[in-house]
Each structure stands twice: as structure tokens, then as C-alpha cells.
Write a protein that holds these residues in place. Structure first.
Motif, PDB file in Angstrom:
ATOM      1  N   ASN A  54      17.929 -64.652 153.921  1.00 63.57           N
ATOM      2  CA  ASN A  54      16.601 -64.226 153.490  1.00 63.57           C
ATOM      3  C   ASN A  54      15.489 -65.198 153.880  1.00 63.57           C
ATOM      4  OD1 ASN A  54      17.381 -61.757 151.973  1.00 63.57           O
ATOM      5  ND2 ASN A  54      18.476 -63.232 150.687  1.00 63.57           N
ATOM      6  N   ASN A  55      15.639 -65.839 155.031  1.00 63.98           N
ATOM      7  CA  ASN A  55      14.577 -66.691 155.562  1.00 63.98           C
ATOM      8  C   ASN A  55      13.665 -65.867 156.457  1.00 63.98           C
ATOM      9  OD1 ASN A  55      15.630 -69.402 154.575  1.00 63.98           O
ATOM     10  ND2 ASN A  55      17.413 -68.611 155.670  1.00 63.98           N
ATOM     11  N   ARG A  56      12.402 -66.277 156.615  1.00 62.34           N
ATOM     12  CA  ARG A  56      11.414 -65.487 157.335  1.00 62.34           C
ATOM     13  C   ARG A  56      10.592 -66.361 158.279  1.00 62.34           C
ATOM     14  NH1 ARG A  56      14.253 -62.394 155.226  1.00 62.34           N
ATOM     15  NH2 ARG A  56      13.781 -60.666 153.814  1.00 62.34           N
ATOM     16  N   ALA A  57      10.290 -65.803 159.464  1.00 64.14           N
ATOM     17  CA  ALA A  57       9.390 -66.467 160.411  1.00 64.14           C
ATOM     18  C   ALA A  57       8.910 -65.455 161.431  1.00 64.14           C
ATOM     19  CB  ALA A  57      10.090 -67.626 161.098  1.00 64.14           C
ATOM     20  N   ASP A  58       7.847 -65.808 162.164  1.00 67.12           N
ATOM     21  CA  ASP A  58       7.443 -64.963 163.285  1.00 67.12           C
ATOM     22  C   ASP A  58       8.469 -65.067 164.399  1.00 67.12           C
ATOM     23  OD1 ASP A  58       5.167 -64.187 161.939  1.00 67.12           O
ATOM     24  OD2 ASP A  58       3.885 -65.682 162.885  1.00 67.12           O
ATOM     25  N   SER A  59       8.887 -66.291 164.719  1.00 62.60           N
ATOM     26  CA  SER A  59       9.924 -66.531 165.728  1.00 62.60           C
ATOM     27  C   SER A  59      10.978 -67.461 165.144  1.00 62.60           C
ATOM     28  CB  SER A  59       9.330 -67.166 166.990  1.00 62.60           C
ATOM     29  OG  SER A  59       8.414 -66.289 167.615  1.00 62.60           O
ATOM     30  N   GLY A  60      12.240 -67.112 165.380  1.00 63.47           N
ATOM     31  CA  GLY A  60      13.318 -67.903 164.808  1.00 63.47           C
ATOM     32  C   GLY A  60      13.403 -67.727 163.307  1.00 63.47           C
ATOM     33  N   GLY A  61      13.791 -66.515 162.885  1.00 61.48           N
ATOM     34  CA  GLY A  61      13.817 -66.213 161.454  1.00 61.48           C
ATOM     35  C   GLY A  61      14.619 -67.209 160.652  1.00 61.48           C
ATOM     36  N   ALA A  62      15.749 -67.658 161.204  1.00 59.82           N
ATOM     37  CA  ALA A  62      16.559 -68.676 160.545  1.00 59.82           C
ATOM     38  C   ALA A  62      16.401 -70.032 161.222  1.00 59.82           C
ATOM     39  CB  ALA A  62      18.026 -68.262 160.532  1.00 59.82           C
ATOM     40  N   ILE A  63      16.531 -70.062 162.574  1.00 65.08           N
ATOM     41  CA  ILE A  63      16.538 -71.327 163.310  1.00 65.08           C
ATOM     42  C   ILE A  63      15.707 -71.218 164.583  1.00 65.08           C
ATOM     43  CG2 ILE A  63      17.967 -73.031 164.512  1.00 65.08           C
ATOM     44  CD1 ILE A  63      20.315 -72.121 162.772  1.00 65.08           C
ATOM     45  N   TYR A  64      14.872 -72.218 164.822  1.00 65.54           N
ATOM     46  CA  TYR A  64      14.193 -72.362 166.105  1.00 65.54           C
ATOM     47  C   TYR A  64      14.678 -73.649 166.750  1.00 65.54           C
ATOM     48  CZ  TYR A  64      10.667 -73.376 169.639  1.00 65.54           C
ATOM     49  OH  TYR A  64      10.034 -73.682 170.810  1.00 65.54           O
ATOM     50  N   ALA A  65      15.137 -73.556 167.995  1.00 69.50           N
ATOM     51  CA  ALA A  65      15.625 -74.726 168.728  1.00 69.50           C
ATOM     52  C   ALA A  65      14.764 -74.971 169.954  1.00 69.50           C
ATOM     53  CB  ALA A  65      17.078 -74.515 169.151  1.00 69.50           C
ATOM     54  N   GLY A  66      14.099 -76.114 169.999  1.00 72.62           N
ATOM     55  CA  GLY A  66      13.299 -76.485 171.161  1.00 72.62           C
ATOM     56  C   GLY A  66      14.205 -77.121 172.203  1.00 72.62           C
ATOM     57  N   SER A  67      13.828 -78.279 172.719  1.00 72.70           N
ATOM     58  CA  SER A  67      14.676 -78.997 173.678  1.00 72.70           C
ATOM     59  C   SER A  67      15.689 -79.817 172.902  1.00 72.70           C
ATOM     60  CB  SER A  67      13.825 -79.893 174.581  1.00 72.70           C
ATOM     61  OG  SER A  67      13.048 -80.777 173.798  1.00 72.70           O
ATOM     62  N   SER A  68      16.641 -79.121 172.309  1.00 69.52           N
ATOM     63  CA  SER A  68      17.510 -79.743 171.315  1.00 69.52           C
ATOM     64  C   SER A  68      18.924 -79.194 171.406  1.00 69.52           C
ATOM     65  CB  SER A  68      16.955 -79.467 169.914  1.00 69.52           C
ATOM     66  OG  SER A  68      16.803 -78.059 169.722  1.00 69.52           O
ATOM     67  N   TYR A  96      13.599 -75.883 162.030  1.00 70.05           N
ATOM     68  CA  TYR A  96      12.944 -76.065 163.324  1.00 70.05           C
ATOM     69  C   TYR A  96      13.454 -77.370 163.905  1.00 70.05           C
ATOM     70  CZ  TYR A  96       9.085 -76.365 166.767  1.00 70.05           C
ATOM     71  OH  TYR A  96       8.338 -76.443 167.920  1.00 70.05           O
ATOM     72  N   VAL A  97      14.064 -77.279 165.091  1.00 62.98           N
ATOM     73  CA  VAL A  97      14.579 -78.473 165.761  1.00 62.98           C
ATOM     74  C   VAL A  97      13.791 -78.669 167.047  1.00 62.98           C
ATOM     75  CG1 VAL A  97      16.640 -79.675 166.541  1.00 62.98           C
ATOM     76  CG2 VAL A  97      16.853 -77.797 164.911  1.00 62.98           C
ATOM     77  N   THR A  99      17.903 -70.603 151.611  1.00 65.46           N
ATOM     78  CA  THR A  99      17.531 -69.232 151.296  1.00 65.46           C
ATOM     79  C   THR A  99      16.041 -69.099 150.980  1.00 65.46           C
ATOM     80  OG1 THR A  99      18.052 -69.503 148.941  1.00 65.46           O
ATOM     81  CG2 THR A  99      19.830 -68.771 150.380  1.00 65.46           C
ATOM     82  N   LYS A 100      15.482 -67.980 151.422  1.00 69.98           N
ATOM     83  CA  LYS A 100      14.103 -67.588 151.107  1.00 69.98           C
ATOM     84  C   LYS A 100      13.075 -68.639 151.519  1.00 69.98           C
ATOM     85  CE  LYS A 100      15.380 -64.471 147.347  1.00 69.98           C
ATOM     86  NZ  LYS A 100      15.187 -64.098 145.922  1.00 69.98           N
ATOM     87  N   ASN A 101      13.372 -69.351 152.595  1.00 71.92           N
ATOM     88  CA  ASN A 101      12.395 -70.263 153.163  1.00 71.92           C
ATOM     89  C   ASN A 101      11.564 -69.510 154.205  1.00 71.92           C
ATOM     90  OD1 ASN A 101      13.503 -72.862 151.934  1.00 71.92           O
ATOM     91  ND2 ASN A 101      15.310 -72.026 152.946  1.00 71.92           N
ATOM     92  N   SER A 102      10.351 -69.979 154.465  1.00 65.54           N
ATOM     93  CA  SER A 102       9.494 -69.256 155.401  1.00 65.54           C
ATOM     94  C   SER A 102       8.612 -70.207 156.199  1.00 65.54           C
ATOM     95  CB  SER A 102       8.620 -68.242 154.656  1.00 65.54           C
ATOM     96  OG  SER A 102       7.771 -68.896 153.726  1.00 65.54           O
ATOM     97  N   ALA A 103       8.299 -69.766 157.431  1.00 59.39           N
ATOM     98  CA  ALA A 103       7.438 -70.548 158.321  1.00 59.39           C
ATOM     99  C   ALA A 103       6.908 -69.629 159.407  1.00 59.39           C
ATOM    100  CB  ALA A 103       8.216 -71.699 158.939  1.00 59.39           C
ATOM    101  N   ASP A 104       5.929 -70.100 160.164  1.00 59.90           N
ATOM    102  CA  ASP A 104       5.499 -69.362 161.347  1.00 59.90           C
ATOM    103  C   ASP A 104       6.595 -69.412 162.404  1.00 59.90           C
ATOM    104  OD1 ASP A 104       3.086 -68.884 160.074  1.00 59.90           O
ATOM    105  OD2 ASP A 104       2.094 -70.589 160.997  1.00 59.90           O
ATOM    106  N   ILE A 105       7.195 -70.588 162.568  1.00 63.97           N
ATOM    107  CA  ILE A 105       8.294 -70.777 163.524  1.00 63.97           C
ATOM    108  C   ILE A 105       9.437 -71.516 162.819  1.00 63.97           C
ATOM    109  CG2 ILE A 105       8.989 -71.725 165.758  1.00 63.97           C
ATOM    110  CD1 ILE A 105       6.058 -71.742 166.575  1.00 63.97           C
ATOM    111  N   GLY A 106      10.633 -70.951 162.910  1.00 65.03           N
ATOM    112  CA  GLY A 106      11.789 -71.573 162.271  1.00 65.03           C
ATOM    113  C   GLY A 106      11.789 -71.394 160.765  1.00 65.03           C
ATOM    114  N   GLY A 107      12.191 -70.192 160.312  1.00 64.54           N
ATOM    115  CA  GLY A 107      12.114 -69.884 158.886  1.00 64.54           C
ATOM    116  C   GLY A 107      12.830 -70.887 158.015  1.00 64.54           C
TER     117      GLY A 107
END
Length: 347
Positions: A283-297, A268-269, A257-265
Motif C-alpha cells: 500500500n505504498n504510493r508514488a508517481d514513479s516507483g510505487g514501492a521502489i525507485y532505483a537510480g544508479s544503484s 528511493y535509492v 506500508t502506506k508510505n508515499s512520495a512523488d518518487i519512490g513510495g
């Protein structure tokens, strides 16, 4: 013939080069002793059994204690303002070491382990505090190999380039019923950086940590299991709570909860594998992937809730490539411009 070394109610100060060196001894006891302001390694012990209790190691330049033993117990002892290239306070070379009711504060290592450097062997820490320690690798603890277990302890305000509180190069580590808070890393792993090996974290809180990659945890490779934990208010450029490179991360019955990043709030995988089950991402925040960002994963989410997360650009879950699956889960009250689950054209 039994050989025993006992230092009790002693005071050692302002000496140089291996203040006390105990070797070829069956039992070594250091009790109610103050070792302060010495230059060079303060204490080196090679013994079958070591007992250190009710003592203080303060302002020793060259490290406080090096231990090569079969069994060591350190209880109710303080390590403050010690410094060295590796292991500002304590280096474990071999054997089994139990540390309980101890404080490690304001120790510095220019390389590995601001307070503790585990070369090999087994180290258990309980009911202890490790605060305001600094190193390049592992602000409080660096595990080169061997095993480390931490329970009912607090690691706070430690800092490093890699692994603000703990850096695990190889081996294994378990953390339970503990708090890791306000630790920071310049590069990877605000609280914990896992290069390889296996890590288990349960019934613990990782809060207000920060790093470039993985505000709370960075997993380069190896495996990390997180259960019944809270990861809250962590911050990173990528992976507000967790950054997984090529490692495996398993999250169950936990709150991010309430974690934040530019990518993958929250997560980030890059090219690893992440499985999330019976958990809440809120309540997580990011520019892209507010909760989860998945790359080649590969990412799997099941029986979980993703609510009140926000992405300024794309996806509460952003899938760049690889495979992502969501089962029996709730996505509600999230805020995003392009797609609740955004799948790029490269996927």
C-alpha cells in the motif's frame, strides 16, 4: 583525598552565567533539585562520577547541563523548555552517560541537538520520552561522534532541517523497541538523518514522519540495518520511508506500508545499495516507483511481498540505471500504468 559535591533538595532560579560549575571532583550528585529560569549555562560538571536524579531543569537559556565525566547516570529527571546554540538541554563531551526514565520536552537549539548533543563518548537512553524539541540538526538528538543507543523510548513531534528526531554526523547508533513518530525535517530524514557512520534499528516503529528526502530515514553515506520494524504512513518528495544517497541499507523481516512520495513510495535509492529480504512492501504510493525507485544503484529484493502498491506513471519498481534483482518474491494486486517493473532505456 576524595572530593564530593552534593546538591540535594535545592532550588536555583533567575541567576546568570554558569549557575553551578563543578570541577576537579571525584563524585558529583544532583538530587531532587529544581534549576529554573537561569541565563547562561545552568550546570557544568567535570567529575569522575556524576549522579543526577529526580530533578528538573526548566527554562534555562544557555543550555541545562554540560558533562565531562567518566561515568554519568541521569534518572527520573525532566528537561523542559531549555535553549542554547547547541544542546538545548544536555551536552555530552566525554565518558559514558546512562539516561533512563527521563523526559526531554520543548527544548530548542539554534544549531545542533534540540535536547541532546553528543560531542563524543557513549550515551545510552532507555524508557524515556523526547518530544517537541527543535534544532537545525537533530531536533531531539545530534550525534557528532561517539555512540548512542536508544531502547524502549519514544521520540515524537520533534523537528529540524536535517534529522527531525536524530542527526548522526559520524559514530554509531542503535535503536531497539522504540517508537519514532510524527517527526519532521525540512530537508533530509524526517525521523533520522545519517550523514556517515553505522546505524542499527530493530523491533521499532517509525510512523507518520515527513521530510523532503526520506520521510522516515535518510542515508547520505554509511550503513543502516533495519530488522523487525514497521515503517508506516511516512511521507517525502523522494523516498516516502527511506532515501539512500550513497549509503548501504539492509532491510529484513520488516513492513513498509502506506508510505508515499512523488518518487519512490517506500524506498528511493540514488547511488547506494539496498537489500530487502523477508519483508512486506504494501500500500505504498508514488508517481514513479510505487514501492521502489532505483537510480544508479544496486537493489536486491528476496523472499518478500510487494502488494497493493500504486504508481501513477511507471513501475511498482522503477529502475533508472544500475542493477536490480528480485528473487522468490510476490508482486500482486499492484496498480501501475507502465510496467510492474519498469526499466528505463538508460539502464
Amino acid at each position: 583525598m576524595m572530593c564530593t559535591s552534593i546538591f540535594k533538595n535545592c532550588y536555583f532560579s533567575d541567576l546568570e552565567n554558569h549557575l553551578v560549575k563543578i570541577v576537579n571532583t571525584q563524585t558529583a550528585t544532583i538530587e531532587s533539585t529544581l534549576i529554573i529560569n537561569n541565563t547562561g549555562q545552568a550546570l557544568h560538571i567535570e567529575a569522575d562520577d556524576v549522579y543526577i536524579a529526580n530533578s528538573k531543569f526548566t527554562r534555562n537559556d544557555g543550555g541545562a547541563v554540560d558533562i565531562e565525566s567518566n561515568n554519568t547516570l541521569i534518572i527520573n529527571t525532566e528537561f523542559n523548555y531549555n535553549s542554547a546554540v547547541s544542546r538545548g538541554a544536555l551536552q555530552v563531551v566525554s565518558g559514558t552517560v546512562v539516561i533512563t526514565w527521563c523526559n526531554f520536552t520543548n527544548n530548542i537549539a539554534s544549531q545542533d541537538g534540540g535536547s541532546i548533543h553528543v560531542v563524543s563518548g557513549s550515551v545510552s537512553i532507555s524508557n524515556s520520552e523526547l518530544t517537541n524539541n527543535i534544532a537545525d540538526y537533530g531536533g531531539a538528538i545530534d550525534v557528532y561522534s561517539g555512540s548512542l543507543s536508544i531502547s524502549n523510548s519514544e521520540l515524537a513531534n520533534n523537528s529540524a532541517d536535517y534529522g527531525g528526531a536524530i542527526d548522526v554526523v559520524s559514530g554509531s547508533m542503535s535503536i531497539s523497541n522504540s517508537e519514532l513518530t510524527h517527526n519532521s525535517a525540512v530537508c533530509y530524514g524526517g525521523a533520522i538523518d545519517v550523514v556517515s557512520g553505522s546505524v542499527s534499528i530493530s523491533n521499532s516503529e517509525l510512523t507518520n514522519n515527513s521530510a523532503g528526502y526520506g520521510g522516515a530515514i535518510d542515508v547520505v553515506s554509511g550503513s543502516v540495518s533495519i530488522s523487525n520494524c514497521e515503517l508506516k504512513n511516512n511521507r517525502a518528495d523522494s523516498g516516502g520511508a527511506i532515501y539512500a544517497g550513497s549509503g548501504n541499507v539492509f532491510i529484513s523481516n520488516s513492513e513498509l506500508t502506506k508510505n508515499s512520495a512523488d518518487i519512490g513510495g517506500a524506498i528511493y535509492v540514488d547511488s547506494g545499495h539496498v537489500i530487502v529480504s523477508n519483508s512486506e512492501l504494501r500500500n505504498n504510493r508514488a508517481d514513479s516507483g510505487g514501492a521502489i525507485y532505483a537510480g544508479s544503484s544496486n537493489v536486491s529484493v528476496s523472499n518478500s511481498e510487494l502488494t497493493n502498491n500504486r504508481a501513477r506513471d511507471r513501475g511498482v519498481i522503477y529502475v533508472d540505471s544500475g542493477e536490480t534483482s528480485v528473487f522468490n518474491s510476490t508482486l500482486a494486486n499492484n496498480s501501475v500504468d507502465l510496467g510492474m517493473i519498469y526499466v528505463s532505456r538508460s539502464s
